[in-house]
Structure formats: C-alpha cells, structure tokens
Scaffold this active site. Structure first.
Site, PDB file in Angstrom:
ATOM      1  CG  HIS A 209      -2.024  -0.360   0.889  1.00 49.59           C
ATOM      2  ND1 HIS A 209      -2.359  -1.985   0.921  1.00 49.59           N
ATOM      3  CD2 HIS A 209      -3.375  -0.471   1.378  1.00 49.59           C
ATOM      4  CE1 HIS A 209      -3.452  -2.544   0.286  1.00 49.59           C
ATOM      5  NE2 HIS A 209      -4.351  -1.720   0.751  1.00 49.59           N
ATOM      6  CG  HIS A 261       2.484  -3.545   6.623  1.00 48.10           C
ATOM      7  ND1 HIS A 261       2.787  -4.150   6.096  1.00 48.10           N
ATOM      8  CD2 HIS A 261       1.439  -2.925   5.788  1.00 48.10           C
ATOM      9  CE1 HIS A 261       2.130  -4.821   4.642  1.00 48.10           C
ATOM     10  NE2 HIS A 261       1.461  -4.293   4.540  1.00 48.10           N
TER      11      HIS A 261
END
Length: 336
Positions: A209, A261
């Site tokens: 992303h 993450h």
C-alpha cells in the site's frame, strides 16, 4: 525549352513519391516502438502474476512470546479497491484534465495526429504517452515490492490471530511449555479465516500500500509541477500537490494503525515508492530536463564593439597576439 520542361517534370516526380515513402517509414518505426513498449509492459506484468498466483512466500519461524506479531486482526482502512482508485483512477483523471487544459490554452484541442493509421486528437496522443511513462514506473515499483514480500516472508503484526499456529506435537503457543520456544515447524489452524488470509499474514515486508501510494501520488505531484500551467495562482498547484502527498502519507500510516504492517515495512515501502517516482520522472518522463530552446547563452553579458579596444592593444602588443603589429622577428625577440 522542351528538354528543360521535361527534365523539370521528371525531377518533381521522385520528390512526390519520396514523401509518402518517408511517412510510411515513420509510421512503421512508430508501430515498432509501440509494440516493443507493449511487450515490455507484458514482461513486467508476468512476474507479478507469478508471485500472486504461483509462488509461496518464504516460510519464517517465530518466537511464541513475540509481542510484535500478537496484535488483533482489523479490517483495512484503505481497502484494495480504494487503493486501486487512488493509484489508478485519480492519476487517470488528473492526466486527462491537465493534458486537455494544456492543449486548450495553446489552442490545439482541434489539432490531430495520425497514429497507426488512425487520426486522433493531438492531446489524446500526448495523454497516451504520459500514461505509458506512468504505467512503466508503476510496474517497476510493483515488481520491486513483490520481490521483497515473497523473498523475506515477514510475519504481519496480526499473524498469531490469523494463523493460530499449532505445533507438530499438537501443542499451541499458549501452552506454558512453548513460552520462549522458537517455532519453525507448525500448521495454521486459522479458524474463521481463509487460506488467502493466512497466506497474506506472511507478506508484511515491505508495505505494498505504501509503495504504490507514494509512487503514484508523488509522481503526480512532480507531473503537475512540470505540466500544469498555473499563471494565475501557483498556490493552487502547490495545494493540490500537498493534498496528494498527504493522501499517500495517510495511506502509509493506516497500515500501522490497522496492524497490517510494522513501521519498518511502511518506511521501506514508502522509500521504494518515492524512489520509483523520482527515477521515472527524471530518466523516463524527463520532467527535469531543460529544453534546449530555454537555454540562454551569455546571460548577463552585454554585447559591445571591441574593435577600437583591439586597435589600441595592437599598437603596443607584439605578435603573435596582434596581427597588425608590424614587428619583425628580431623586434619580437627583444620584447620577449
């Protein structure tokens, strides 16, 4: 006179034939260039498909008491569909608006060009060229991200919640005997989660992303700096650029906020995206190259007639510095 007329008529015929031949050769070279670029795009897409559908991420071990992978599972704030709109739909909209506006201001909206035997608006041809640069850089960035993900196989912060690992002896990480145990052989029970979720739980580094958002939106900020004409107010262009960068920044922050993450994944992914945007803008799209027509030689130097000054110098300067000096070789030696 007849011979001259015949020779003149005969001389014009090859010229009229060479012009279509030259045009056909240009179209043939353009066709070859487009086909080569399409082949490159396909070649860059193949590794992405292989990684997504045929390659398993590296299988890494873990400590049962590792708190960095024990976060709860949360849905994405920026879903994959939203990410696709940010890195695909938004840049496409900006490309169309900027290129049309540039040609409208230049009065060239109605001008046409011939491309592969088709007559189209010149601004559409330029739009296709800019999109090809953007897509090429995006595929490079995507490839670099995929290589990192599947080579490292880092576990996401919510790995334990999704995988629910079970040891080969049937014990779980919650058992006291496995409190400080390093586990390499395990199976994921994954109750309530799909196989795709479990697979994704091993693809933390780097953040896809972050890399894609920063590539697309930083590139668009650079593109607007170069291509968007804003003579009335430069603040409008800079405001749009700031908004683009902030959208990329928020996308990266959401990956840590959603426990998808680690912060280092986001940092490296963002750097990959920014680096990809800079390389594409500098060396492929050439946004930072100054056109030769804008280079002014001798800026700040005043032109003046120096003939009078040279004559004054010639009166006292020995050869070979002055051609009008009249000194003999013997006189020149005495001067030296």
């Amino acid at each position: 006179m007849r011979d001259v007329a015949e020779n003149g008529a005969g001389a014009e015929a090859p010229q009229s034939v060479s012009e279509p031949a030259s045009s056909a050769q240009t179209q043939r070279k353009l066709t070859q260039k487009i086909l080569i670029e399409l082949a490159i795009m396909v070649a860059l897409t193949i590794p992405i498909c292989l990684y997504e559908f045929a390659v398993e991420p590296a299988r890494r071990g873990f400590f049962c008491d590792d708190e960095s992978i024990r976060y709860p599972f949360k849905d994405n704030t920026i879903t994959p569909v939203m990410l696709g709109l940010l890195v695909g739909g938004l840049p496409l909209l900006l490309f169309v608006m900027v290129e049309y506006w540039r040609h409208l201001r230049a009065g060239e909206v109605s001008s046409t060009v011939q491309l592969l035997g088709w007559r189209m608006s010149s601004w559409l041809g330029e739009l296709g060229r800019q999109l090809s640069y953007f897509m090429f850089g995006m595929l490079l960035t995507f490839d670099a991200t995929e290589v990192g993900k599947y080579t490292i196989g880092r576990l996401r912060p919510h790995f334990m919640a999704v995988c629910q690992p079970q040891m080969t002896d049937g014990s779980m990480c919650s058992d006291p005997v496995n409190a400080h145990r390093y586990v390499e052989n395990y199976d994921c029970a994954g109750e309530g989660y799909t196989i795709a979720d479990i697979r994704q739980a091993r693809l933390s580094f780097p953040s896809g992303h972050s890399s894609m958002a920063f590539y697309a939106l930083v590139y668009m900020a650079l593109y607007m700096q170069r291509r968007l004409p804003c003579r009335s107010s430069k603040m409008f262009r800079h405001l749009v650029q700031f908004v683009l960068i902030m959208v990329a920044w928020y996308t990266a922050l959401s990956r840590v906020m959603d426990h998808w993450h680690h912060w280092s994944d986001v940092l490296v992914g963002s750097l990959i995206g920014v680096l990809g945007a800079l390389i594409t803008a500098r060396y492929i799209a050439k946004f930072f190259r100054m056109p030769y027509g804008n280079i002014i030689l001798g800026t700040g130097l005043r032109r003046q007639d120096t003939s009078a000054t040279l004559q004054e110098v010639c009166a006292s300067t020995p050869p070979p510095y002055c051609a009008n000096g009249g000194y003999t070789d013997e006189q020149y030696c005495t001067k030296v």
